[in-house]
Design an enzyme around this catalytic site. Structure first.
Site, PDB file in Angstrom:
ATOM      1  N   ARG A  97     -10.449  77.664 149.637  1.00 46.35           N
ATOM      2  CA  ARG A  97      -9.889  76.556 150.437  1.00 46.35           C
ATOM      3  C   ARG A  97     -10.781  76.437 151.661  1.00 46.35           C
ATOM      4  NH1 ARG A  97      -3.771  74.959 151.951  1.00 46.35           N
ATOM      5  NH2 ARG A  97      -4.022  74.250 149.818  1.00 46.35           N
ATOM      6  N   HIS A 124      -8.389  67.924 146.271  1.00 46.13           N
ATOM      7  CA  HIS A 124      -7.397  68.979 146.040  1.00 46.13           C
ATOM      8  C   HIS A 124      -7.004  68.940 144.554  1.00 46.13           C
ATOM      9  CE1 HIS A 124      -4.555  71.995 146.769  1.00 46.13           C
ATOM     10  NE2 HIS A 124      -3.667  71.381 147.527  1.00 46.13           N
ATOM     11  N   GLN A 127      -3.816  70.601 142.980  1.00 42.93           N
ATOM     12  CA  GLN A 127      -2.596  69.830 143.265  1.00 42.93           C
ATOM     13  C   GLN A 127      -2.432  68.731 142.219  1.00 42.93           C
ATOM     14  OE1 GLN A 127      -0.258  70.317 145.864  1.00 42.93           O
ATOM     15  NE2 GLN A 127       0.859  68.914 144.542  1.00 42.93           N
ATOM     16  N   ASP A 215       1.428  61.921 151.466  1.00 43.98           N
ATOM     17  CA  ASP A 215       1.012  63.199 152.044  1.00 43.98           C
ATOM     18  C   ASP A 215       1.096  63.037 153.563  1.00 43.98           C
ATOM     19  OD1 ASP A 215      -0.082  65.724 152.441  1.00 43.98           O
ATOM     20  OD2 ASP A 215      -2.104  65.185 151.800  1.00 43.98           O
ATOM     21  N   CYS A 255       2.900  66.439 147.991  1.00 42.41           N
ATOM     22  CA  CYS A 255       2.320  67.759 147.675  1.00 42.41           C
ATOM     23  C   CYS A 255       2.899  68.857 148.553  1.00 42.41           C
ATOM     24  CB  CYS A 255       0.812  67.694 147.826  1.00 42.41           C
ATOM     25  SG  CYS A 255       0.271  67.295 149.499  1.00 42.41           S
TER      26      CYS A 255
END
Ligand code: CP
Ligand code: NVA
Length: 296
Positions: A97, A124, A127, A215, A255
């Site tokens: 990450r 991502h 996800q 998000d 998410c």
């Protein structure tokens, strides 16, 4: 996201669905990854990604190491290329990450083991695997499903566009000017036949949608822009009014972490349209399937 083909995504989702069923029947552990090790390297905080990868590896009989970048010599200036070579001799895969997407790309260039993007400024993808799994479980199949993204055209949005394009879904993105998704990703989606509809009008994007997703307005790394972002995104909230524009059986996704009262109202989070906790749970199943694909 485009590193995975439609066939590969379908196979991962099928394996993940089988694992979800088995786990619900109480079959939690296997030794499929016995003797295999996964390292997780974090430059930013994480709840879901860290815990779901750790539990996934443990339940598959493998080992996992969670490492903060600043605990490593990386934090004192050791180069990525040497770090990648050293990790390749110790573990079977690395998840990173990172603030910058180029950090993950550089690590992958010098590593001889699979390197997984656990979130960067650009994408991502883990996800998205969980998101596709969640949509499939509610909409039965993915092709033709109409997704509306409300808010920042950020990393999660970019990977979702890739996922939609690869699996034959439609996607509209409602965002303020200046916060559009990555142009190269939008172009690649178009090359796969998925013309992303980008609009400033949240209601237009939400009209007849099967899925509403969003998000945070301020992603990790964007904290310096908090004031201007909160101002730019105030019309981009998933609330009851917006849900009225979508299909009757719309599902609402996020998410997480969610900033209640900003991109989504408390009422919506707790409504029967919200599937955010299943979405989070599916991170575990999808990543187990990913690890089995990469390490078997
Ligand atoms: N959705 C997600 O990646 O959450 P974390 O930041 O908690 O890992
Ligand atoms: N876009 C968010 C996602 C967090 C999981 C961020 O990058 O902070």
């Amino acid at each position: 996201m485009f590193d995975l083909s439609r066939v590969e995504i379908e196979a991962i989702l099928k394996t993940a669905e089988g694992l979800r069923t088995e786990r619900k029947e109480g079959k939690r552990t296997s030794n499929a990854l016995e003797g295999k090790s996964l390292a997780l390297i974090f430059e930013k905080p994480s709840t879901r990604t860290r815990v779901s990868f750790e539990v996934a590896m443990l339940e598959l009989g493998g080992n996992v190491l969670s490492l903060n970048r600043n605990e490593l010599q990386l934090g004192r200036g050791e180069r990525i290329r040497e770090t990648a070579k050293v990790f390749s001799s110790y573990v079977d895969a690395v998840m990173i990450r990172a603030f910058q997407h180029s950090t993950i790309q550089e690590f992958a260039r010098y590593a001889s083991i699979p390197v997984i993007n656990g979130l960067s400024d650009l994408e991502h993808p883990c996800q998205t695997l969980a998101d596709l799994m969640t949509m499939k479980s509610y909409k039965n199949s993915l092709a033709g499903v109409k997704v509306a993204w409300i808010g920042d055209g950020n990393n999660v949005c970019n990977s979702l566009i890739g996922g939609c394009a690869i699996t034959g879904m439609e996607i509209s993105v409602a965002c303020p000017k200046g916060y559009e998704p990555d142009a190269k990703i939008v172009k690649r989606a178009a090359e796969l036949g998925c013309e992303v509809n980008i609009t400033e009008d949240a209601e237009e994007a939400a009209t007849d949608a099967d899925v509403l997703s969003t998000d945070v307005w301020v992603s990790m790394g964007d904290e310096d822009e908090t004031k201007s972002r909160k101002n730019a995104f105030k019309e981009y909230q998933i609330n009851e009014d917006l849900i009225q524009a979508a299909k009757e059986d719309v599902i609402v996704m996020h998410c997480m972490p969610v900033h209640v009262g900003e991109e989504m109202t408390e009422e919506v989070i707790n409504s029967d349209k919200s599937v955010i906790f299943e979405q989070a749970e599916n991170r575990l199943h999808a990543q187990k399937a990913l690890m089995l694909t990469l390490l078997n």
